[in-house]
Design an enzyme around this catalytic site. Structure first.
Site, PDB file in Angstrom:
ATOM      1  N   SER A 124       0.837  -1.195   0.000  1.00  0.00           N
ATOM      2  CA  SER A 124       0.000   0.000   0.000  1.00  0.00           C
ATOM      3  C   SER A 124       0.878   1.254   0.000  1.00  0.00           C
ATOM      4  O   SER A 124       1.691   1.451  -0.887  1.00  0.00           O
ATOM      5  CB  SER A 124      -0.969  -0.037   1.189  1.00  0.00           C
ATOM      6  OG  SER A 124      -1.968   0.949   1.056  1.00  0.00           O
ATOM      7  N   GLU A 220      -2.110  -2.106  -8.461  1.00  0.00           N
ATOM      8  CA  GLU A 220      -3.291  -2.451  -7.660  1.00  0.00           C
ATOM      9  C   GLU A 220      -3.743  -1.211  -6.928  1.00  0.00           C
ATOM     10  O   GLU A 220      -2.998  -0.236  -6.814  1.00  0.00           O
ATOM     11  CB  GLU A 220      -2.973  -3.576  -6.672  1.00  0.00           C
ATOM     12  CG  GLU A 220      -1.929  -3.230  -5.606  1.00  0.00           C
ATOM     13  CD  GLU A 220      -2.488  -2.475  -4.409  1.00  0.00           C
ATOM     14  OE1 GLU A 220      -3.670  -2.646  -4.070  1.00  0.00           O
ATOM     15  OE2 GLU A 220      -1.717  -1.690  -3.808  1.00  0.00           O
ATOM     16  N   HIS A 282      -4.663  -5.249  -1.879  1.00  0.00           N
ATOM     17  CA  HIS A 282      -5.594  -5.147  -0.767  1.00  0.00           C
ATOM     18  C   HIS A 282      -6.596  -6.299  -0.878  1.00  0.00           C
ATOM     19  O   HIS A 282      -6.706  -6.944  -1.906  1.00  0.00           O
ATOM     20  CB  HIS A 282      -6.316  -3.807  -0.788  1.00  0.00           C
ATOM     21  CG  HIS A 282      -5.423  -2.630  -0.540  1.00  0.00           C
ATOM     22  ND1 HIS A 282      -4.588  -2.109  -1.513  1.00  0.00           N
ATOM     23  CD2 HIS A 282      -5.215  -1.878   0.571  1.00  0.00           C
ATOM     24  CE1 HIS A 282      -3.908  -1.078  -1.016  1.00  0.00           C
ATOM     25  NE2 HIS A 282      -4.267  -0.917   0.248  1.00  0.00           N
TER      26      HIS A 282
END
Length: 315
Positions: A124, A220, A282
């Site tokens: 992330s 992503e 995620h």
């Protein structure tokens, strides 16, 4: 229907791959981004200890300053101290959130470089650290689960597939990651780069901007509407960050609506292999990718596999 992209030979610009962890190694858990939940963090530490690792936590790991895990200076200091400690074999980020980009200019890159390669793990917001460590230190790093996040620290225990793959990754495994959609067929062997799309867009114009030439790009994201995904891809394309990319692997797009029309529209014209639906990023399961090391896209099996080519890169 898209024509198959040509098979592209292996490249040799992979980064230094740190040695796999061994039972008894010391790993440091730090919080360079958002503040971790103390209960989740404690559970995650116990899980790591259950692997036979010795876990040290940063002095400021439970600090909180609004949406940050303490001040920029303290978060940078914890990361630097952990990396420069010769007893520490790996630095694992507690969680993502926001804040990693704020500490990049506070790190003493000469000191970090002198400490030598070791494992960095996180995902992330940690994408910013993966990019910076790649540029400044030339070291490969793991994009995957974090100890204060759901796939590791849920009350019922780690999500089995995620944690099994993460454990295998830390200790030297390279199991394939299988997707469910081929956008452009083909096969390519190249170093893997990328990570979270929002962070890669935010790094445009900085010394740590994505440089995709000759590389497989992982993308992503989470909670981004398709128009925002379009905008960020357009930014990367317009900036030249995606010029010369060898292929794309698309991970999870949690709470992003249906991103595939825009992903195909923006990426398929580049004419390189593109596979999608890989459980990376995620959501759950959340598998691990070694950024900076050689990987293999095989559209026939819709897979990304870590390559053992150039083993001399491992130290």
């Amino acid at each position: 229907m898209n024509e198959p992209a040509p098979s592209i030979p292996a490249r040799s610009e992979s980064l230094i791959v740190p040695r796999p962890l061994r039972p008894g190694d010391v790993v440091a858990v730090v919080a360079p981004c958002g503040p971790p939940d103390p209960v989740r963090l404690a559970r995650g530490v116990r899980v790591l200890e259950g692997l036979g690792l010795k876990v040290a936590t940063g002095a400021h790991v439970l600090d909180r300053d609004r949406y940050l895990a303490g001040s920029d200076a303290d978060r940078a200091a914890d990361l630097q101290e952990a990396w420069c400690d010769p007893a520490v074999a790996a630095v694992i980020c507690a969680r993502g959130g926001y804040g990693a980009t704020r500490i990049l200019d506070l790190l003493d890159w000469d000191a970090l470089r002198a400490a030598g390669p070791k494992t960095l793990a996180g995902s992330s917001d940690v994408t910013a650290l993966h990019q910076a460590f790649s540029v400044e230190l030339g070291v490969a790093s793991w994009f995957g689960p974090m100890p204060a996040c759901a796939t590791v620290s849920d009350p019922e225990g780690p999500e089995p597939r995620s944690f099994g793959h993460f454990t295998e990754a830390l200790f030297g495994g390279t199991s394939p990651i299988i997707g469910d959609r081929v956008i452009v067929p083909g096969r390519v062997v190249a170093p893997v780069t990328g990570g979270n799309l929002s962070l890669l867009a935010a790094l445009c114009g900085t010394p740590y901007a994505l440089r995709a030439r000759g590389r497989i790009v992982l993308l992503e994201d989470v909670t981004e509407e398709p128009y925002r995904i379009d905008r960020m891809l357009t930014q990367l394309l317009g900036s030249g960050a995606l010029d010369g990319a060898a292929g794309f692997v698309l991970g999870s797009w949690e709470d992003c609506g249906d991103p595939y029309p825009v992903l195909e529209e923006r990426l398929a014209p580049l004419g390189v292999p593109v596979i999608a639906g890989l459980p990376v990023g995620h959501g759950s399961p959340q598998l691990s990718v070694l950024l900076g090391a050689l990987g293999v896209i095989d559209a026939e099996s819709c897979s990304l596999t870590g390559s053992t080519i150039d083993p001399v890169e491992a130290v």
